[in-house]
Write an enzyme that holds these catalytic residues in place. Sequence first.
Site, PDB file in Angstrom:
ATOM      1  N   TYR A 163       0.802  -1.072  -0.084  1.00 43.13           N
ATOM      2  CA  TYR A 163      -0.023  -0.127  -0.032  1.00 43.13           C
ATOM      3  C   TYR A 163       0.749   1.393  -0.081  1.00 43.13           C
ATOM      4  CZ  TYR A 163      -4.550  -2.429   1.037  1.00 43.13           C
ATOM      5  OH  TYR A 163      -5.641  -3.130   1.298  1.00 43.13           O
ATOM      6  N   LYS A 237       2.639 -13.630   6.476  1.00 36.94           N
ATOM      7  CA  LYS A 237       2.755 -14.438   5.352  1.00 36.94           C
ATOM      8  C   LYS A 237       4.012 -14.721   5.392  1.00 36.94           C
ATOM      9  CE  LYS A 237       0.303 -16.347   2.832  1.00 36.94           C
ATOM     10  NZ  LYS A 237      -0.348 -17.722   2.866  1.00 36.94           N
ATOM     11  N   ASP A 291      -3.547 -16.428   6.571  1.00 33.75           N
ATOM     12  CA  ASP A 291      -4.680 -17.035   6.298  1.00 33.75           C
ATOM     13  C   ASP A 291      -5.446 -17.839   7.482  1.00 33.75           C
ATOM     14  OD1 ASP A 291      -2.484 -18.153   4.282  1.00 33.75           O
ATOM     15  OD2 ASP A 291      -3.058 -19.697   5.518  1.00 33.75           O
ATOM     16  N   ASP A 315      -5.911  -4.968   6.433  1.00 36.10           N
ATOM     17  CA  ASP A 315      -7.134  -4.166   6.073  1.00 36.10           C
ATOM     18  C   ASP A 315      -8.226  -5.151   5.800  1.00 36.10           C
ATOM     19  OD1 ASP A 315      -8.850  -2.587   4.550  1.00 36.10           O
ATOM     20  OD2 ASP A 315      -7.494  -2.252   2.707  1.00 36.10           O
TER      21      ASP A 315
END
Length: 424
Positions: A163, A237, A291, A315
């Site tokens: 971002y 991740k 996840d 987000d």
Amino acid sequence: MTDAPKFKDLKPPAEGERITFKDGEPVVPDKPIVPFIEGDGIGRDIWKASVRVFDAAVEKAYGGKRKIQWFEVYAGEKANDKYGTWLPDDTNEAIKHYGVAIKGPLTTPVGGGIRSLNVALRQIHDLYSCVRPVRYFHGVPSPMKKPEDVNIVIYRENTEDVYSGVEWRAETPEAKKVISFLNEMLSADPASKGKKILEASGVGIKPVSKFRSQRHMRRAVRYAIKHKLPSVTIVHKGNIMKYTEGAFRDWCYELATTEFRDHVITEDEQWEKHDGKVPAGKIVIKDRIADSVFQQILLRPAEYSVLCTMNLNGDYLSDAAAAQVGGLGLAPGANIGDNAAIFEATHGTAPKYADKNVINPSAVINSGVMMFEFMGWDEARDLILKGLQAAITDKQVTYDLERQIEGATKLGTKEFGDAIIARM
Ligand code: NAP
């Protein structure tokens, strides 16, 4: 007396003092001047109801000893109509000087130089942590079987990651130049053998730095210490993106186990040294793959209290978690830096409901709850939460909740504010 800066158009309140910051934490006088941006669309309805709730709570909690001196500053359509600019310099001066501000939703300008006013405010004031508490109010319809188990505060890093806005459109000379450089790097690196970026690709860069990861984690751990929470979970991740997400995880652990060594143990230490039991008063620092966190907060939400995330993961996670306790209508947020903090609703301006006195003001009211907590005015915070919960329990609610709760009474925005005040 104030030592206010010179504003071009605005006039700050004659009484009151500024909130200053020391080591990233606010130092709050009894009569702080707090700039507010009413917001566009439904912001007008919501602010009128919310400010009465805030003032009533402070009056009830402190009986005149403490009081907010509200200072209206402008952004969005109202600013554009008044001053011909979406984000006047005066507004930024006021936030910079007075430190803590609260805002309603703002219309995103279409065209022109500003992509999003919210993003601009975050960048100008280096508000690097986005904080979203996800708390359940009993009686609010939720898709969960036990929504009361969800009590999570999400700390989302605001300034880095994909971002950060470092990207190039496919097939531009800039994108081609970056790709050519990267392909040269890849072909020179034996470990990257065979990897090649297609020439016609768009390119986005994902920078993640130790400094920015750690200042964000510092805030998350401090919050857990201040509120005596059981854990801080680093979300990442890192199994796939080792030098960005994996580095974020490592830097966060490093920060927690050096700066806060007396307060924390890692999850590994919990098992290796303490037989799975957490010593009294210690906060467990753990990490989870992004996840898996989406599953965990659905299946075992009670095991999570503070989540420390990077920008993109946070987000997605913030909205997903808000949905678990009944959606965005009640969800507040804050953007916090070392010298300023802005509290806000997370929903938009819902223009079709503007000036109709129907909309739910709870998200801005809850952003005030966060603001009072940040300021250390816990008694005012608790009164608002008590009034809000009691109004919902009594099924005295606005249209959005009334249509989902059997036997509820539909109140207007102002009347809902009155219902909260009456129940403090
Ligand atoms: P929105 O304003 O959040 O509204 C979408 C729908 O959400 C509304 O029609 C309403 O649903 C429900 N809703 C939102 N706030 C509510 C509240 N306080 N009480 C009850 N229901 C509420 O989203 P949008 O229509 O996509 O965006 C409109 C404008 O807001 C755009 O200019 C956007 O850029 C801007 N925006 C600003 C912010 C911000 O400043 N933080 C955030 C998001 C969007 P029902 O019609 O089903 O009742």
